[in-house]
Enzyme design. Structure first.
Site, short mmCIF file in Angstrom:
data_model
loop_
_atom_site.label_atom_id
_atom_site.label_comp_id
_atom_site.label_asym_id
_atom_site.label_seq_id
_atom_site.Cartn_x
_atom_site.Cartn_y
_atom_site.Cartn_z
CG ASP A 317 51.14 -9.09 34.49
OD1 ASP A 317 52.21 -9.53 34.94
OD2 ASP A 317 50.73 -7.93 34.72
CG ASP A 557 48.06 -3.94 33.81
OD1 ASP A 557 49.14 -4.55 33.91
OD2 ASP A 557 47.44 -3.49 34.79
#
Length: 801
Positions: A317, A557
């Site tokens: 990501d 996250d």
């Protein structure tokens, strides 16, 4: 607007718990203390490691320890202490295993405390952060995006609160929660905010029990450990009939001294058991945890060390992984005649409307603080599925206006002039948000169609200084990196290009990806950078890659990463990430350093590669022990060795070398089919060792006669077996480094010392008589070593891994 339960209303068992009244200010200190005294506290111990009792039990109470313990007790009665050395070695090894695992436990537990998220509860009208175990019945627990529901309860306040219950129900669609609705531990917030009243705490909360069970230290789902278990199962099946036949042969068929027969029988059974293999695997895992713990890496499930070493695709990501969490507003571009001062005031009000801003909105808040002139009458929290947030305000002059802040390519129709400007900024690696004025209800999917562009907010992302080197490491290790982000594809590609990621110049908009898994997998294998990916798409992309046989790791996250993290073979979360991502990830990087991942990969490869090496040593011993026992039974002769001989051989050719080899650096890429890879070497090596040893033993039987003949025969057979086993070690130790050469030479020197020092000769009952038979035994060993080389090279070429 926030919906609240009436103060006079009771939340009656909404989550199947006690009747608890809604208290806007939460509990008082006195009420909390009273509940603690009554035991109404969330005292479920969430452990990241096994208890001390479990560690001791797991290392001591094993099937093979029981067998060896019984044989040891027999030897202590019927034979000299030299023949009982194997028992002391096992005690020492088990002690080492316990100590190492206790060290790993301390490391895991201390890191788990550091990484533990602390929910916010309202007590006496003030928000207070407490540990999960300090929540009491009736506590008012506040919720925001990314927060995990830690106990069962009922919603008391809701501000467009959306909860993902996929970890409990399997349903990926978030559920809108209103006051009085139940919430279960294990679910997490994806949008909005609110608070819930704890109606079930401690062991009464069933979902909390499931979460505790799932988060415990585990050694399952590991090919390495399951492979060893499979090997031990087959060894047991082979050992039982072989050992029974050996016992009958030595005690009944051979008319020899009873104590000597018992000693030789035990000497034949003990080396069949690869006891040290399990121990060394546990020690290697434990030391891996300690090493990674020093790098602030919390391994929540030990097999994750092994799993990441097998990964061939890592999905990254962008935000929080390749870039640092924070961002800065680089530029504000008003559009369609809007006044910049007015736009700044709107942005300040929008930022103030969200109590839990994400990184993008926090940058807006920092750049444009709210003046408190406007009153927010409705708010729509940001959702990664929608790609925008919104708010409605009552302005100071009595007018009302509604605004959306989000992705330009989602809020604007194709061909809008602002999109060309956005693309230009994206190609420079900037992140762009659109502020748009709208009409209609904020949560109406048709509202974005009424958007009038007011301004472009240009955000500058901070690249992680270590990201480029980490990507280069993965490329060097043949691990494909895929950047998967919810941001604009061109912008993500520009960021990846700055990090020198090959293929970053061809970003893919995930909205144009095919939905069929096989077609999606093909597109994923060809592409490198993907933008505008929804949370559900991230999950689908992980599944599509897995369907093509890839072992997939996912880093992230944010809440939008949870589903993909959960489905990936290995989930890696940043320590600063949301509580939900840390809860489902197997590995948490507490220092938020993406550069720690190569160390985790290296540690996994060290464990797998080295255990494969030493497993070959242990199972070669098992193979030649079983074959020797069969040959002894068939030939109706005494078993050639006493336990002391095999203790010496095992220590010098397996025990000491295996310890060093298991903990040595190893960068070999992890390969599948552990059992097949080990047995394809161990079986031919064991066959050659047994044949060479038995040949030497039979020749010595014909050569020697009279008193002391059996000891001379045993010494010749021991010399042959040691030399062949030493050559197996020399093969396993490749490729050679200076310390590996020294290790092999030291083991040979130690055996030579036993042969030349008189008291060691007597202690181990080893005496080479004459010159003819010892040289013949050495010659047979050389022939065996040559056969080992031929067999080894043939296996390397012909047998698939």
């Amino acid at each position: 607007m926030t919906q609240r339960a009436g103060t006079e209303d009771a939340i009656v068992g909404a989550a199947g718990g006690a009747d608890v009244p809604y208290r806007p200010d939460g509990l008082t200190a006195a009420e909390v203390a009273a509940r603690v005294r009554r035991g109404e506290v969330n005292d479920v111990p969430v452990r990241s490691s096994r208890s001390v009792l479990d560690i001791v039990r797991g290392n001591v109470l094993t099937r093979f320890n029981a067998i060896i313990g019984l044989l040891w007790a027999v030897m202590l009665v019927v034979a000299p202490i030299q023949d009982s050395l194997f028992g002391f070695v096992i005690v020492a090894n088990t002690g080492i295993g316990i100590v190492q695992e206790l060290r790993a436990k301390r490391t895991l537990d201390s890191l788990a405390v550091i990484g533990e998220a602390k929910p916010t509860v309202r007590r006496g009208g003030e928000p207070v952060e407490v540990s999960v175990s300090e929540i009491v019945l009736g506590d008012l627990v506040e919720l925001g995006p990314g927060d995990k529901v830690v106990v069962d309860g009922a919603v008391a306040e809701s501000d467009s609160l959306e909860v993902d219950e996929s970890l409990l129900t399997g349903e990926a669609d978030p559920v809108l929660k209103k006051p009085g609705d139940p919430v279960m531990s294990g679910s997490f917030v994806v949008a909005g905010g609110g608070a819930f009243t704890a109606t079930k705490v401690g062991r009464e909360a069933y979902a909390a029990q499931l979460a505790e069970e799932a988060s415990r230290f585990t050694l399952v789902h590991s090919e390495l450990r399951s492979g060893i278990s499979t090997i031990l199962k087959y060894v047991t099946w082979m050992m039982v009939p072989t050992a029974t036949a050996l016992i009958v042969s030595q005690l009944v068929v051979k008319d020899t001294d009873l104590k000597d027969s018992v000693a030789r029988t035990v000497g034949g059974i003990v080396p069949m058991i690869p006891e040290g293999l399990v121990l060394l695997t546990s020690v290697a895992f434990a030391i891996g945890v300690i090493r990674l713990g020093r790098r602030q890496c919390l391994v929540q499930e030990l097999p994750a060390i092994e799993g990441l070493a097998r990964v061939d695709v890592v999905c990254l990501d962008k935000t929080g992984t390749l870039t640092e969490g924070g961002m800065d507003v680089a530029e504000l571009r008003p559009l369609d005649g809007f006044d910049e001062a007015y736009v700044r005031k709107v942005l300040g009000a929008v930022g103030d409307s969200d109590p839990r801003p994400n990184a993008s909105l926090q940058a807006v808040i920092d750049a444009y603080p709210d003046t408190d002139d406007w009153r927010c009458t409705e708010a729509l929290p940001f959702s990664s599925a929608r790609k925008y947030s919104g708010a409605t305000f009552s302005e100071g002059d009595g007018q009302s206006s509604s605004w959306l802040l989000g992705a330009p390519d989602v809020l604007l129709p194709d061909g809008d002039p602002a999109l060309a400007e956005t693309d230009s900024l994206n190609r420079r690696g900037m992140r762009v948000l659109l502020l748009a004025r709208v009409t209609g209800e904020l949560d109406d999917p048709k509202t974005p169609g009424t958007a009038r562009a007011a301004a472009l907010v240009v955000l500058e992302q901070r690249l992680r200084p270590d990201a480029s080197d980490t990507l280069a490491y993965f490329a060097d290790q043949d691990v494909a990196a895929k950047v998967i982000s919810g941001d604009n594809a061109v912008s993500v590609g520009a960021v990846a290009a700055k990090l020198d990621l090959p293929g970053a110049d061809r970003p893919v908009d995930a909205r144009h990806l095919p939905e069929r898994p096989e077609e999606m997998a093909r597109a994923l294998e060809e592409g490198v950078v993907f933008g505008r990916v929804t949370p559900q798409q991230k999950r689908d992309m992980v599944g599509a890659l897995q369907s093509r046989g890839h072992t997939v790791a996912m880093t992230g996250d944010g809440v939008n990463d949870v589903l993909a993290l959960k489905d990936a073979d290995i989930g890696v979360s940043m320590g600063s990430g949301s509580e939900a991502t840390r809860a489902v990830a197997q590995i948490v990087l507490l220092d938020n350093s993406f550069a720690t991942l190569p160390h985790v990969v290296a540690e996994g490869r060290r464990v797998i590669g080295n255990i494969t090496r030493v497993a070959t040593l242990f199972l070669t011993k098992t193979a030649y022990s079983v074959l020797l026992a069969v040959l002894v039974v068939v030939a109706q002769v005494e078993y050639p060795f006493l336990p002391r001989h095999l203790t010496l051989l095992s220590t010098l050719t397996i025990g000491v070398p295996a310890f060093f080899l298991a903990l040595a650096p190893n960068k070999e890429r992890a390969q599948p089919h552990f059992v097949r890879r080990v047995m394809r070497y161990a079986l031919p090596a064991g066959l050659i060792a047994a044949a060479a040893t038995f040949t030497s033993y039979l020749l010595a039987g014909h050569h020697y006669s009279g008193p002391g003949a059996l000891e001379a025969e045993t010494s010749a057979a021991t010399l042959t077996l040691f030399l062949v086993s030493l050559w197996v070690l020399a093969i396993i130790a490749r490729p050679y480094t200076w310390w590996r050469v020294v290790l092999v030479a030291a083991m040979g020197g130690a055996f030579l010392l036993v042969l030349v020092v008189p008291w060691l000769q007597e202690f181990f009952a080893l005496r080479l008589v004459g010159t003819t038979m010892p040289w013949a035994a050495a010659g047979i060993a050389v022939a065996g070593a040559a056969l080992l080389e031929v067999a080894w090279r043939w296996v390397e070429r012909r047998v698939p891994a």
